[in-house]
Design a protein around this motif. Sequence first.
Motif, short mmCIF file in Angstrom:
data_model
loop_
_atom_site.label_atom_id
_atom_site.label_comp_id
_atom_site.label_asym_id
_atom_site.label_seq_id
_atom_site.Cartn_x
_atom_site.Cartn_y
_atom_site.Cartn_z
N GLY A 12 5.58 7.62 -19.12
CA GLY A 12 6.02 8.57 -20.14
C GLY A 12 5.19 9.84 -20.10
O GLY A 12 4.37 10.07 -20.98
N LEU A 73 -5.36 7.19 -27.60
CA LEU A 73 -5.49 5.76 -27.25
C LEU A 73 -6.86 5.22 -27.63
O LEU A 73 -7.00 4.12 -28.18
CB LEU A 73 -5.24 5.57 -25.74
N TYR A 97 3.80 -0.46 -27.15
CA TYR A 97 3.10 0.33 -26.11
C TYR A 97 2.12 -0.59 -25.37
O TYR A 97 1.21 -1.15 -25.98
CB TYR A 97 2.36 1.46 -26.83
N ARG A 99 -0.34 -0.11 -23.34
CA ARG A 99 -1.77 0.23 -23.28
C ARG A 99 -2.50 -0.20 -24.54
O ARG A 99 -3.68 -0.54 -24.51
CB ARG A 99 -1.97 1.73 -23.05
N VAL A 102 -3.30 -3.83 -24.09
CA VAL A 102 -4.48 -4.03 -23.22
C VAL A 102 -5.76 -3.92 -24.05
O VAL A 102 -6.67 -4.75 -23.93
CB VAL A 102 -4.48 -3.00 -22.06
N TYR B 42 -1.55 14.40 -17.26
CA TYR B 42 -2.33 13.19 -17.00
C TYR B 42 -2.79 13.18 -15.55
O TYR B 42 -2.15 13.81 -14.70
CB TYR B 42 -1.47 11.93 -17.22
N ASP B 233 -7.89 2.15 -18.59
CA ASP B 233 -7.36 1.36 -19.71
C ASP B 233 -7.82 1.92 -21.06
O ASP B 233 -7.17 1.68 -22.08
CB ASP B 233 -7.85 -0.10 -19.60
N THR B 234 -8.95 2.62 -21.07
CA THR B 234 -9.51 3.11 -22.33
C THR B 234 -8.91 4.45 -22.75
O THR B 234 -8.61 4.66 -23.92
CB THR B 234 -11.04 3.26 -22.21
N TYR B 235 -8.76 5.39 -21.79
CA TYR B 235 -8.28 6.73 -22.19
C TYR B 235 -7.32 7.37 -21.18
O TYR B 235 -7.11 8.57 -21.24
CB TYR B 235 -9.45 7.65 -22.51
N ILE B 236 -6.76 6.55 -20.28
CA ILE B 236 -5.79 7.00 -19.27
C ILE B 236 -6.48 7.89 -18.23
O ILE B 236 -6.66 7.47 -17.10
CB ILE B 236 -4.55 7.69 -19.87
#
Lengths: 361, 361
Positions: A12, A73, A97, A99, A102, B42, B233-236
Motif C-alpha cells: 500500500g 507504526l 494490518y 504489520r 507482527v 518508503y 518490522d518496527t518502522y518500515i
Amino acid sequence: MSDLKPINFTRGIPAIESFPADDVIDAALAALKAHGRTILQYGAAIGFAPLVEWLAQWQGVKTNQVLTSNGSLQLVEFLCWHLVKPGTIVFTEAPTYDRTLVLLRRHRAQVIGIPLQADGPDIGALEAELKKHTPLFFYVIPDFQNPAGATCSAEKRRQIAALAEKHNFLLLEDAPYRQLRYRGREEPRLLDLAPARTLHMSSFSKLIGPGPRIGFMFGDPALISKIAEVAGDTYISPNFLAQGVAYEWCRRGLLEPQIENLKALYTPRLDACLAALRKYVPDAKATRPDGGFFVSITLPDGVQTTAVRTAAAKRNLNLADGLAFFPNGGGERFLRLPYCALTTAEIDEGIRRLADTIKEL
Amino acid sequence: MSDLKPINFTRGIPAIESFPADDVIDAALAALKAHGRTILQYGAAIGFAPLVEWLAQWQGVKTNQVLTSNGSLQLVEFLCWHLVKPGTIVFTEAPTYDRTLVLLRRHRAQVIGIPLQADGPDIGALEAELKKHTPLFFYVIPDFQNPAGATCSAEKRRQIAALAEKHNFLLLEDAPYRQLRYRGREEPRLLDLAPARTLHMSSFSKLIGPGPRIGFMFGDPALISKIAEVAGDTYISPNFLAQGVAYEWCRRGLLEPQIENLKALYTPRLDACLAALRKYVPDAKATRPDGGFFVSITLPDGVQTTAVRTAAAKRNLNLADGLAFFPNGGGERFLRLPYCALTTAEIDEGIRRLADTIKEL
C-alpha cells in the motif's frame, strides 16, 4: 518468465507522482532558515513543538494530547512497551494490518480477531468475545480499512464506543486513510465518540509522503505522556529535521489542496479497479470502498490466493498473500488490491491478468 | 532561586553554533531535486542506498555490512529484539551510557558491569567475570567514553578482542565520539581487531547534528540483515528525507572540514574544563580525555553527587546524577561534565560554582 511489464498489487504505497517535491523544497528552505538550530538539535520526545501545535489545531485536540513519531507504526510498539505483557489480550479486526500483528506478536499479546463485515466489525462476534475476555484494547481501522477497504458505519462506531465504555477497554483507532474520502459522508471518529478511551493514530505518509516518516497519535494526556516516555527511551527524539519541513509545508496551507490533488488522482484509479473487477472477475466478491488505498476481494469458491499468487507471477502480476492479515487463521481466498500507485491502464491490465490466471488454474 | 545565569552540565548535546545549517540547506535542495521521489517514498529498512554506499566507503566496510537507523540508540533496541531474551547476560563498562542500560533492562537482560579504568575496562575484572558467565555481548564505548571520558588503550582493545574470540561473545562497539579526537593518536577499532564478532555503531548526531537522527551500524552481513529485519518490522524504513540530505552533504566533501571545525570549537572547551577543575576542585579525581564530549570526576571523599546536585541547583548550576550510569550500583561520587555546548567562560564559571557548592556542603 513473461516479458509483460510487471504490475504490483503488493504494498500500500502512494503514487510517486503525488509527491509535492517542489513545495517540500520551499518548506525545507524555510524550516532550516527559521528553525535550523532547533531542528538540527535534540528535542522533546513528543516532537517539534510548532508541528505538535499545528496538528492539535488541525485535528481539534489539545497540545498535550499529541505525540509524534517516526511513522505511526512505531507508536503501536511504544504502546505495547507501556501496557502489553505476555498474554495480554488484544482484539483486532480480522483481517487487519499485518504489520500491527507482527508488533503485537513480538510483545506476545494474545490476539483475537473480530470478523470484519462490509460496514465494520461484526458486533455480535465482538459481544460474544467480550463475554469471554476483556481486551486491553481493540485495534480498529474504521476508515477504508487496510487490507479490506471497508468503512465502519456510524452506528457500529457508536456500538463499539459503548462497548469500550461498558467493558472498560481502550480503542486504538488507526486512521491514515481517513482524509482520502473520494465520495460519501465522513463518519465520526472513535476519538469523538469515546474521547477518554481512544488513542487515535494517523500519519503524513499517505498525504505528503512516507519518506519523512511522520506519524502522530492523539489521546488522553496522561497516557500520551507515558507513551512519550517510552519513545524518548527508545530514540531520544523523533526526526526534527523532517518535522520542521512538514510544519513549514502545513503552515503554508498546502495540506488541504494536496488532499484535493490526491482525491483527483486516486478516484479514477479506484473506479478503474472496481470496473475491472466487475468486468473480468464478476464471481469474486469485492468490497466497494469510498476512499483510501485498498479494494479487497474474496476469490471464487475453491480458488486459493496462494495458488493464484504463484500462477500470477508467471504473468508478471505480483500479488500479496492474504494469510498474514488474519490473526487467527483464515484468509485463504482473501486478496488485497492496493491500486493507488498504478495507472488506470495498469489496473485494468492487472485485473485482466488476474482473471486469466484464475481461469487457467 | 538564584538570579545567576543557568549553567547546564547535564546532557551530552552538541553546541548549536556548530550546526552547518547553510550547507544543510544546499544539501536539502540538491537531495530533493535529485532524489525527491525516492526520499519521499518508503524504502529499504537498511536505509537510503547512496548513503549506505557512502558510509561503507568512508569507513572501509562492504555495503552489505551497513544498517542505518533513526539515531544509533535504536540499533541497540533492534539487536535486543533479535538476540536478547529475559535473563540473557550482557556486559557493559561501569559506568556506561545510561540510555543503553534502560534498553537492556527493558529487554530484561542481566547486565554485569566491568569497572572502567583510565585506559579502558579492567581486564582482570573482565576475565574474572568470564570465569562465571559468558555474555551475549560486551557493550564498549572505546573512544572518549560516555560518561567517563576515558579512551581504551590499543593493548586493552587487543585483549578484549582476544577474549571475545576465546569465549565466543560479540562486541558492541559504540563510537559516536571517535572522529572528535583533539590530540593524540587514533587507536584501532574493535571492528578492525575482531571483524567477525564486532557490531560497530556510530552516528551523525555529534558531527552534523542530532535532529536528522542518523545512526549506523557495521558488522557481519548475516547478523546485520537479521537486525535490519527487526528494524523494518518496527518502522518500515528509516527517515529517507533526512538521509537524502545527509548524503548530499557528505558527497560534497563537507564532513572532513566540519570535523576540523568541531575540533577547533571543542578543544578550547575541553582545555577550559580541565584547567578549571585543576584550579577550583583540585582534590576531585578527574579524567583527562583527548577528545569527545565528556570529562568526569570522582568527588572528594565523603561528598555525594546527589547532595552536590541539590545544592548546586540553588546556584543555577544544573548537574546530572551519577547513579544511572552504573549497572550494578556505585557512582555515588561520580559526576559527568558535558562541556561541548558551553562557552569557555560558562565552563569556568560553572566549575567555580561547583567548587563553591562542595565547600559549603
